[in-house]
Structure formats: structure tokens, C-alpha cells
Design a protein around this motif. Sequence first.
Motif, PDB file in Angstrom:
ATOM      1  N   ALA A 267       8.328   6.245  13.907  1.00 11.65           N
ATOM      2  CA  ALA A 267       7.699   5.139  13.183  1.00 11.65           C
ATOM      3  C   ALA A 267       7.660   5.515  11.709  1.00 11.65           C
ATOM      4  O   ALA A 267       7.647   6.695  11.359  1.00 11.65           O
ATOM      5  N   GLU A 268       7.649   4.503  10.877  1.00  8.77           N
ATOM      6  CA  GLU A 268       7.527   4.740   9.437  1.00  8.77           C
ATOM      7  C   GLU A 268       6.107   4.401   9.017  1.00  8.77           C
ATOM      8  O   GLU A 268       5.615   3.303   9.292  1.00  8.77           O
ATOM      9  N   VAL A 269       5.448   5.353   8.368  1.00  3.73           N
ATOM     10  CA  VAL A 269       4.077   5.126   7.913  1.00  3.73           C
ATOM     11  C   VAL A 269       4.025   5.292   6.400  1.00  3.73           C
ATOM     12  O   VAL A 269       4.879   5.927   5.793  1.00  3.73           O
ATOM     13  N   ASP A 270       3.001   4.676   5.810  1.00  3.23           N
ATOM     14  CA  ASP A 270       2.743   4.813   4.383  1.00  3.23           C
ATOM     15  C   ASP A 270       2.137   6.199   4.174  1.00  3.23           C
ATOM     16  O   ASP A 270       0.993   6.458   4.577  1.00  3.23           O
ATOM     17  N   LEU A 271       2.889   7.108   3.559  1.00  2.00           N
ATOM     18  CA  LEU A 271       2.446   8.498   3.464  1.00  2.00           C
ATOM     19  C   LEU A 271       1.214   8.647   2.581  1.00  2.00           C
ATOM     20  O   LEU A 271       0.322   9.454   2.889  1.00  2.00           O
ATOM     21  N   GLU A 272       1.142   7.883   1.473  1.00  3.86           N
ATOM     22  CA  GLU A 272      -0.053   7.959   0.630  1.00  3.86           C
ATOM     23  C   GLU A 272      -1.292   7.476   1.389  1.00  3.86           C
ATOM     24  O   GLU A 272      -2.351   8.133   1.343  1.00  3.86           O
ATOM     25  N   GLU A 273      -1.164   6.350   2.075  1.00  9.38           N
ATOM     26  CA  GLU A 273      -2.302   5.824   2.831  1.00  9.38           C
ATOM     27  C   GLU A 273      -2.694   6.775   3.954  1.00  9.38           C
ATOM     28  O   GLU A 273      -3.891   6.989   4.213  1.00  9.38           O
ATOM     29  N   THR A 274      -1.710   7.350   4.632  1.00  7.26           N
ATOM     30  CA  THR A 274      -1.996   8.273   5.729  1.00  7.26           C
ATOM     31  C   THR A 274      -2.668   9.534   5.219  1.00  7.26           C
ATOM     32  O   THR A 274      -3.560  10.095   5.877  1.00  7.26           O
ATOM     33  N   TYR A 275      -2.274   9.987   4.037  1.00  6.46           N
ATOM     34  CA  TYR A 275      -2.900  11.153   3.417  1.00  6.46           C
ATOM     35  C   TYR A 275      -4.377  10.881   3.131  1.00  6.46           C
ATOM     36  O   TYR A 275      -5.246  11.711   3.424  1.00  6.46           O
ATOM     37  N   ARG A 276      -4.667   9.697   2.594  1.00 11.57           N
ATOM     38  CA  ARG A 276      -6.063   9.341   2.340  1.00 11.57           C
ATOM     39  C   ARG A 276      -6.838   9.202   3.651  1.00 11.57           C
ATOM     40  O   ARG A 276      -7.981   9.670   3.773  1.00 11.57           O
ATOM     41  N   TRP A 277      -6.219   8.552   4.626  1.00 10.85           N
ATOM     42  CA  TRP A 277      -6.866   8.382   5.932  1.00 10.85           C
ATOM     43  C   TRP A 277      -7.178   9.732   6.575  1.00 10.85           C
ATOM     44  O   TRP A 277      -8.257   9.911   7.173  1.00 10.85           O
ATOM     45  N   GLY A 278      -6.266  10.687   6.452  1.00 19.48           N
ATOM     46  CA  GLY A 278      -6.506  12.011   7.013  1.00 19.48           C
ATOM     47  C   GLY A 278      -7.773  12.637   6.455  1.00 19.48           C
ATOM     48  O   GLY A 278      -8.564  13.256   7.198  1.00 19.48           O
ATOM     49  N   GLN A 279      -7.986  12.500   5.165  1.00 14.91           N
ATOM     50  CA  GLN A 279      -9.199  13.054   4.553  1.00 14.91           C
ATOM     51  C   GLN A 279     -10.447  12.308   5.015  1.00 14.91           C
ATOM     52  O   GLN A 279     -11.492  12.930   5.284  1.00 14.91           O
ATOM     53  N   GLU A 280     -10.344  10.995   5.137  1.00 12.27           N
ATOM     54  CA  GLU A 280     -11.492  10.213   5.612  1.00 12.27           C
ATOM     55  C   GLU A 280     -11.798  10.542   7.077  1.00 12.27           C
ATOM     56  O   GLU A 280     -12.980  10.672   7.452  1.00 12.27           O
ATOM     57  N   GLU A 281     -10.774  10.676   7.887  1.00 17.65           N
ATOM     58  CA  GLU A 281     -10.970  11.006   9.298  1.00 17.65           C
ATOM     59  C   GLU A 281     -11.597  12.384   9.449  1.00 17.65           C
ATOM     60  O   GLU A 281     -12.481  12.606  10.285  1.00 17.65           O
TER      61      GLU A 281
END
Length: 568
Positions: free
Chosen positions: A253-267
Amino acid sequence: MTRAPETAPASRPSAVDRIADEFVRESLELSPLTATYVGIPGHDDQIDDFSPDGLRAQSELRRRTLAALAAVEPASDADRITITAMTERLGLAEEMYAAGIVESSLNVIASPLQDIRAAFDLMPAETVEHWATIALRMGRIPLALEQYQESLVCARDKGTVSARRQVEACIQQCHDLVEAEGYFDGFLKGALAPHRALPPELRERLTREVGAARDAYARMAEFLRDELLDEAPTEDAVGRDEYALCSRYFLGAEVDLEETYRWGQEELARITAAMQDVAHQVRPGATVAEAIALLDEDPAYRLDGTDALRRWMQDEADEVVRLLDGEHFDIPAPVREIECCIAPTQTGGIYYTGPSDDFSRPGRMWWSVPKGVTEFTTWRELTTVYHEGVPGHHLQVAQTVHNRERLNTWRRQFSWTSGHGEGWALYAERLMADFGHMNDPGNRMGWLDGQSLRAARVVIDIGVHCGFEAPAEVGGGEWTYDKAWAYLTAHANMEEAVLRFELDRYLGWPGQAPSYKVGERLWLQLRDEVRRHEGDAFSLKEFHRRALDIGGVGLDTLRTAVLHTYRG
């Protein structure tokens, strides 16, 4: 309840099935190690050709198969899924090959250096004939490593060498294998044990071939030192473009890497807060570190010795099968068996290997216990039993292997995507928490501690390789090894040696480590989307059946297949 279309072909085999099965047949000829890993007999005396010519032959097979898939007409929904899944998987493999990633493959966990040795863990070893086959394959290790070296040199001459940190760690792995009382000494000692009653000529051959394999790995260490080390870049990051390709490969799957990076920190922040809540349950007012220390000291969670560890793993794995079968999953009889083993290596990892095609070799959960470790704490590891066993990898993989009525051989045994598989295994851990099996504060802390590690991986892996700004808690700015180490150790509670290996793994295998937590996220999003479509008719058990019946396809392919009905 609205159902997605059945995945069984209109007739077996279809033209698409024949293309898929022919690809499997030719793949096994080119990759005997893969045959061993998936449990298809007839190739156990051979090892892959890892030379440039061997890798080129695999590429040619992929390209021929892609052309055949592009030209064929699907006869069923199952055919359409197979075409989409194979095109995505083989196409991405070709992109990885064209980028030089396959030819230069050298890292601490998943490169030919490890794959050649690890295949012996899965080979049958009950009869004289089995040991004769083992001797044949062992005798091919020197040539296999020489061919592998040809590819590494070819990649080096094109300017592609793994990072120095990976080369240095792989040199040490070779030394560990060949040292006195290392892997090869232990292997030979087990092979020649008196109870095996092997004929003298076979014992002599095994002694000779194991010695030659040991020498070949010693020479491999010299090769890495003399031919690659000085050419290896000190920079660990692979860069945004290569990382994006690797991420798509591991997720499907293709994900938005910037958004996923931010989500990782929030998670990670959410998980940290949940761990603090559990710490207060362990002892009111305790910090997470204090609660973990109390759990480590609690005799209720302690095991002494690897025999006790293996028995505990087996008991827990068997119990969860009994609890879930019939209520939350319908588990076929052959899948109800899982074998828990202590691995012959000492890296500290825990992993799963699937059953053979006929289930004569069951699915296995392996614990690679670090040298000198004799005490274990179950509060950390119950969640791992669920991850590697049921409802995690074992249910997912073994049930797919069993599903020969619906799936062709490629879909059953070759279609593995890390984001699908590892994402499901983390999703399975969460299911067990949702089902009430993580209510004990110690076991819940163990689950959250594992979740914390997986979320930290997302941040470190994406941040380092893509060059994103480091979190404020480690000083912001450019990522460095020291910042990555500080971030990891702040959010993972494991021994230093294990965490050093973990960090080396992220730095040398870009895109794979985030596939666990990002994969779980995509599984949860898919479940929620189906729940919205079906409303009160939604059945969790039915959702799992439908999704797992598709096989280990890329996550975009899975989503499209599951949601096909709702899209008309």
C-alpha cells in the motif's frame, strides 16, 4: 448481511491459476530455499544461486509472468484478485531489483547471509535419508556464499554497498557462527549424537561438510572486511525515494509518509499514557519503570530455564486455540496444532515459520534465546504468543495453506506481504485485549510495552531514512544514531543487546519495521469501513473469515477485494 464475492474460482484450475502455479513451479527451481521455507519437498538438497546470473533469472521469470498476467482474461473474482495481487507483488519486486536493492542485499536480519543458514532449522531430520539430504545442502554452502559475494561485488562496483554499520554487524554474525561452541559446532554435535545411529560414512560426510560450511562463513567474514567495509557508507539513511519504494513493497500500500510519521508520534504518546495508567494498577503512584521492575521481580510471572519457557509457550498456544475455536474463528483441524521450539541461534528474536504444504511439518513458534539468558518473565511475552500463534501468524498463515479449495498455490504459500502479515499479528494482539485476555495488569503492560516498541519503530524508521526532523524529546533537528538510540530506549523496555539489534535492523532493512504498526492501522481502518457499510448486520467473525480467505496479498489489494461488493 452483504457479503464480498467468494474467492473460489469458477473452475479449477483457471488460466490464471495455471499461470500462478507455473510461476511457483519455476520459482522453486530457482529458489530451493523458498521451497524449504514454505514446506514443498523435492528441493532440500539445493541452495539458490545468489550470483548476478541467478538474480537475473528470477527477474526474467517475474517479467514473463507479468506479461502473461497482462494478457489473460479473468474468469472469476478469484482470478481478478490473483491478477491484481501478483501484478502488484511481482511488479514491486522488479522495481526493487532494478534499484539494485536485491543485488546489494546485506543486513543483520534478512539477507542471503542469514537465509542460507536458517533453512537448516526447517529441514526434516528424523531419518538417515534426511541427514544425507542435510549433508548435501551443507556441502553447497561454500559455493552459495561465493555466488552471493559475486553479487555484492557487482553492486559495489555500481556504487551500491550497505551501510558500514550493517557490514560490521554481519562480520560479527559470521564470527559468532564459526566460533568454538557456536552454531556450526552445536549443529555437528547434535547431528552426531549417539541416538541418531547414522552410518559411519554419513557421520564422516557430515563432519566434513559442516567443517567446510564453517570455513566458508569464516571466509565470508574476511570478504566483508576486505572487499566491502572500506567502501561502505557511514550514512545509515537510504533517502526518501528508496524508502518510499521499500515502504510500498513491505505494506502493499502507498501511505503518506509525512502523515504517518506524525501519526506514529501521536500513537506513541497515547500508548505511553495508557502504560502509565496500568502502572498505577500494578502499584498506586508507580511510574512505568517502577511497575516494570515490580513485574520483573514477581515470581508469578517468572520462568527458570528454556525447558520451562518452551512448555509455557506450548501450553499458552494450545489454550488460546481451545478458547477461540468455534466462538471467534472456525479453526480447521490441522491448524489447531502449533509446535513451540527453542531456536538453535541466540539472537534474541521470536518468530514463526509456517507449516509444510501437507502439514507434516506443523507451524512453529521459535524463541531464539540470547546466550547466557536463563530467566524469563511471562508478563512481557503472553502477547507475543498471541502474535506468533493464534490468532496471529499461525492462524493467518496455516489457515491460508489449508485453504486449497479456494486458493491456487501462489495465493496459499507465496503471497506474503509484511504489512498484511505483521499488521494482522498486531491486530490479533489487540483482539485478545478486546476479548478480555489482557486484563491482568502485568499482561496488559506487556502488550502495551510491545505496542510502544512498534510505534517507536514507525517514528525512527521513517524519520531516519526520509530525513524528517527528529522529535523535540531528543532535541529535534537531524536524526543521528544517538538520537535514534535515545528515542528507542525511552520507549522500549528490553535488554541493551536486544535493542541494539533492533536499531540495526531498522537502519538496515528500511520500511519493514513500520509495516507492523502501520499494517495494524490499515487492518483496523478496513474493519471500520466494513462495519460502516454493514451496520447492525456486521459480524466480526465473518469479517475475519472473508479477509483471511483472500490470502496474504498487499493491503491495497486486500481492501479492494473486501470492499468490492459495496462498490457495486
